[in-house]
Write an enzyme that holds these catalytic residues in place. Structure first.
Site, PDB file in Angstrom:
ATOM      1  N   ASP A 457       4.202  -0.284  -0.667  1.00 16.30           N
ATOM      2  CA  ASP A 457       5.045   0.591   0.152  1.00 16.30           C
ATOM      3  C   ASP A 457       6.300  -0.145   0.639  1.00 16.30           C
ATOM      4  O   ASP A 457       6.378  -1.374   0.588  1.00 16.30           O
ATOM      5  CB  ASP A 457       4.214   1.087   1.347  1.00 16.30           C
ATOM      6  CG  ASP A 457       4.530   2.523   1.719  1.00 16.30           C
ATOM      7  OD1 ASP A 457       5.678   2.938   1.503  1.00 16.30           O
ATOM      8  OD2 ASP A 457       3.638   3.210   2.235  1.00 16.30           O
ATOM      9  N   ASP A 524       5.796  11.950   0.750  1.00 18.98           N
ATOM     10  CA  ASP A 524       4.743  12.053   1.761  1.00 18.98           C
ATOM     11  C   ASP A 524       4.369  13.501   2.014  1.00 18.98           C
ATOM     12  O   ASP A 524       3.386  13.776   2.698  1.00 18.98           O
ATOM     13  CB  ASP A 524       5.208  11.417   3.080  1.00 18.98           C
ATOM     14  CG  ASP A 524       4.949   9.916   3.092  1.00 18.98           C
ATOM     15  OD1 ASP A 524       4.245   9.436   2.189  1.00 18.98           O
ATOM     16  OD2 ASP A 524       5.448   9.240   4.010  1.00 18.98           O
TER      17      ASP A 524
HETATM   18  C1  GLA Z   1       4.171   5.655   3.851  1.00 17.35           C
HETATM   19  C2  GLA Z   1       3.479   6.189   2.640  1.00 17.35           C
HETATM   20  C3  GLA Z   1       2.227   6.920   3.034  1.00 17.35           C
HETATM   21  C4  GLA Z   1       1.318   5.971   3.781  1.00 17.35           C
HETATM   22  C5  GLA Z   1       2.044   5.410   4.986  1.00 17.35           C
HETATM   23  C6  GLA Z   1       1.247   4.320   5.666  1.00 17.35           C
HETATM   24  O1  GLA Z   1       4.720   6.682   4.623  1.00 17.35           O
HETATM   25  O2  GLA Z   1       4.330   7.016   1.902  1.00 17.35           O
HETATM   26  O3  GLA Z   1       1.570   7.441   1.912  1.00 17.35           O
HETATM   27  O4  GLA Z   1       0.897   4.937   2.927  1.00 17.35           O
HETATM   28  O5  GLA Z   1       3.298   4.844   4.627  1.00 17.35           O
HETATM   29  O6  GLA Z   1       1.908   3.800   6.749  1.00 17.35           O
END
Ligand code: GLA
Length: 720
Positions: A457, A524
């Site tokens: 990430d 997300d």
């Molecule tokens: C990002 C990712 C999510 C999750 C969060 C965790 O937003 O896109 O899928 O992994 O971080 O903090």
């Protein structure tokens, strides 16, 4: 200095590129587009001759020459390809080509060839620079260009910008590129290709949720099937740009390159800077353009199998609340519905019990995981699933051991730290010790546990990203290269490891990061209504097997909308399928339906992830029809989604292209789980129907009446 000439016709997969580099001049494209069958050397010379511009009144006496790297010395007053100087001098270039090779062999004169790589070496003795320009056409007809510049002088040369540009014809008078934001990535925007520059600058230090993604120009109203379309993609995961430039003479260019910050790229004597690959794709309709782009990743050395493991990600089920009994229960339920890979997300390390602390300390938390990760991983493996783990390697919370011990490792242009985002700062990976810290902590975990998959990430933009150890000099360029290096190093040590490129959803999706990673998290937002649009446009550059596509909870955590499992699943199967839902809350009936959907996916994933994408330009913007056709045209899956109330019911007939016109196909609705809300079936549903490929494309079939925010699938099989 001897100056060389060449004229080269490259042909591949229905694309022809005619490149002209006479008398030491930089290569220019005389043609980039559809095939030029039977073209001889004399024909190529005739094109060159008849393409010579006329001197227009009150313009330079010899019309400006626009090469792949346009130069002001030719009289060009548009954007120069190279911008830079030696402290204010040597800022205008006049490169002369001294060497040309094709696939490594020296070249002079005319060449007509298939795919291959041309390399031009050019010098500017006065500016004391050498340019290395690579132009290639792939087997799949994808044009690429990349430039490098070397400082041959005795003092520093600062590169401000190095961009490459491909010309498109005047017929390409409409532009389409992408925009977006967190949870709504890659939304299309159109505009006329007017005089001036449509410039998409990215200063986020990551590809960006609003990246231009592909800058297209095409004939007015071009759609998925129709219109002559050109698309350009800058493959870089740091600051970068895309542009469409039209000048007063009518010349139109699509271009791109890295975006360099002030003084970021200062070449000491003998040093070279090489810019990113700029991809150019031509085709009839956006689907043809997308298909050529898909060929880039499908031809990657490390091929992805179409048997992508069905993934369960715990994020929206538990967030950072890591309780082993709950996670074990989720693992059992996931395995029960057919999941093949189980991913533990954010919250397992350091002091990361909440988003204010712990990022940067990649050590399993004793608090949350007193017995380490083995109790979970062992069970996951026992249940027949692979294990995956989340990292955010470039990031730190100020409240972390690493930030406390090494405050100077934080990227910062000034004496105070940049503004926080998600309570985090960015670690400067160009500092060898900081890089080693992250690498070693990650390697230790990969060595200690059977981790098959990393969700990598990167949850914030880089703002004021300077190197504190060098007076705050801009460091995005170095940071991006260090990121690529780290990916390469981990992969070399663990060749089987798969890595997902996630960045607060889909903010790091480009063709360079995907040379090193195997999946992107599109967004997300897993609301299927939003995903119908986001997935459709994310697929403009990357094939479905690279797109993480999850079945989420009944009610969307990012939009609050509620959807039944049919809509969620029928949307998600066009991608690398996953589930992101607290399955302990699912009813028995929902689990049974989920099991059916996962089984359906496994049965058809070779087709879903290995075929050609087709998106239809329907007459009602709220009726989405798309699908995948097997490469041998024997099968297809069609998806029909209704995103809002249609103008008329039952809605336009469903038409679908890409099959063999004369072959006969059986078309059957896929019936999975409970009937969907509002479904009224047409008579042909009972027995299915047999239609020729031409009839499917030109006549179509009556769709069922389904409520808004519902979807269904159809299986199409050749009956001969
Ligand atoms: C990002 C990712 C999510 C999750 C969060 C965790 O937003 O896109 O899928 O992994 O971080 O903090």
């Amino acid at each position: 200095m001897s100056q060389v000439s060449a004229r080269v016709l490259l042909r591949a997969a229905g694309v022809a590129v005619l490149i002209d580099a006479p008398d030491g001049l930089l290569p220019a494209l005389l043609h980039w587009g559809g095939p030029l069958p039977g073209l001889t050397e004399a024909d190529a010379a005739a094109i060159a001759e008849s393409s010579r511009p006329v001197q227009s009144p009150n313009d330079v006496d010899t019309p400006a020459r626009v090469s792949l790297l346009p130069e002001a010395t030719t009289g060009w007053t548009g954007r120069p390809g190279l911008q830079g100087s030696r402290n204010g001098v040597a800022w205008s270039t006049d490169f002369r080509v001294t060497e040309i090779t094709f696939n490594g062999t020296p070249l002079r004169g005319f060449l007509s060839a298939g795919p291959g790589v041309l390399r031009f070496t050019a010098e500017d003795a006065e500016a004391q620079l050498t340019l290395d320009l690579e132009v290639a056409l792939s087997d799949g007809g994808v044009l690429t260009a990349r430039a490098g510049v070397r400082n041959d002088g005795t003092d520093d040369y600062t590169v401000d910008s190095l961009t490459l540009a491909f010309p498109v014809p005047a017929e390409a008078s409409e532009l389409l590129d992408l925009a977006g934001r967190w949870a709504r990535e890659r939304m299309p925007q159109r505009r006329p290709f007017t005089v001036g520059t449509h410039l998409r600058e990215n200063r986020k230090g990551r590809t960006g949720s609003d990246s231009a993604y592909v800058m297209h120009a095409g004939t007015p109203g071009f759609g998925f099937a129709d219109g002559e379309v050109y698309g350009v993609h800058t493959a870089f995961s740091g600051n970068h740009l895309h542009f469409a430039e039209r000048v007063f003479t009518g010349i139109r260019l699509l271009g791109g390159g890295e975006l360099l910050l002030p003084g970021e790229l200062r070449l000491a004597p003998g040093e070279t800077y090489t810019g990113p690959l700029v991809y150019g794709v031509h085709g009839t309709g956006l689907d043809a353009v997308a298909r050529r782009f898909h060929g880039v990743l499908r031809a990657r050395k490390r091929r992805l199998s179409t048997r992508r493991p069905v993934t369960y990600n715990v994020w929206e089920a538990v967030y950072m609340d890591h309780s082993l009994p709950k996670l074990l229960r989720l693992a059992e339920l996931a395995a029960g519905v057919g999941v093949e890979r189980f991913v533990l997300d954010d919250g397992w390390f350091g002091a990361r019990r909440h988003e204010h602390a712990g990022l940067g300390d990649w050590v399993v938390s004793d608090d949350a995981w007193p017995d380490g990760l083995s109790p979970l991983i062992d069970r996951v493996n026992e249940l027949g699933m692979e294990f995956g783990l989340w990292f955010e390697p470039e990031m730190v919370n100020p409240d972390s051991d690493v930030a406390r011990e090494h405050p100077d490792w934080i990227l910062s242009a000034r004496t105070s730290w940049p503004v926080e985002s998600r309570f985090q700062q960015v670690l400067n990976l160009s500092i060898p010790e900081a890089y080693a810290h992250v690498r070693d902590q990650m390697m230790a975990l990969l060595d200690a546990y059977p981790i098959a998959y990393i969700k990598w990430d990167h949850n914030r933009d880089l703002v004021d990203a300077g190197d504190q150890t060098r007076g705050g000099r801009p460091a995005v360029h170095e940071q991006t290269l260090a990121y690529y290096r780290l990916l390469d190093e981990l992969r070399e040590a663990h060749p089987e490891l798969e890595i997902e490129s996630c960045s607060s959803g889909g903010a790091r999706v480009d063709l360079e990061v995907l040379q090193r990673t195997d999946r992107v998290w599109v967004s997300d937002c897993i609301d299927p209504l939003e995903r119908q649009v986001m997935n459709r446009w994310t697929a403009q550059l990357i094939p479905l097997e690279y797109m993480g596509s999850h079945i989420a909870s009944r009610h969307s955590h990012t939009t609050g909308r509620r959807h039944d499992i049919g809509f969620r699943a029928a949307t998600a199967v066009f991608g690398h399928l996953g589930i992101e839902w607290d399955l302990t809350e699912a009813t028995e009936e929902e689990l049974a339906q989920l099991t059916d959907w996962v089984a359906f996916y496994k049965e058809h994933r070779d087709l879903l992830l290995g075929g050609d994408l087709v998106r239809m330009d329907g007459p009602d913007p709220h009726q989405f029809v798309h699908g995948v056709v097997a490469p041998d045209r024997s099968r297809a899956v069609i998806g029909l989604a209704v995103t809002a109330s249609l103008d008329a019911l039952p809605g336009p007939r469903v038409r679908f292209r890409g099959l063999d016109a004369e072959r006969r196909y059986s078309v059957r609705p896929v019936r999975l789980g409970a009937p969907q809300g509002g479904l009224k079936e047409p008579v042909w549903f009972g027995a299915g129907v047999e239609l020729t490929g031409a009839a499917l494309e030109r006549v179509g079939f009556t769709p069922p009446i389904i409520n808004p925010e519902q979807a269904m699938l159809f299986l199409v099989d050749a009956v001969d």
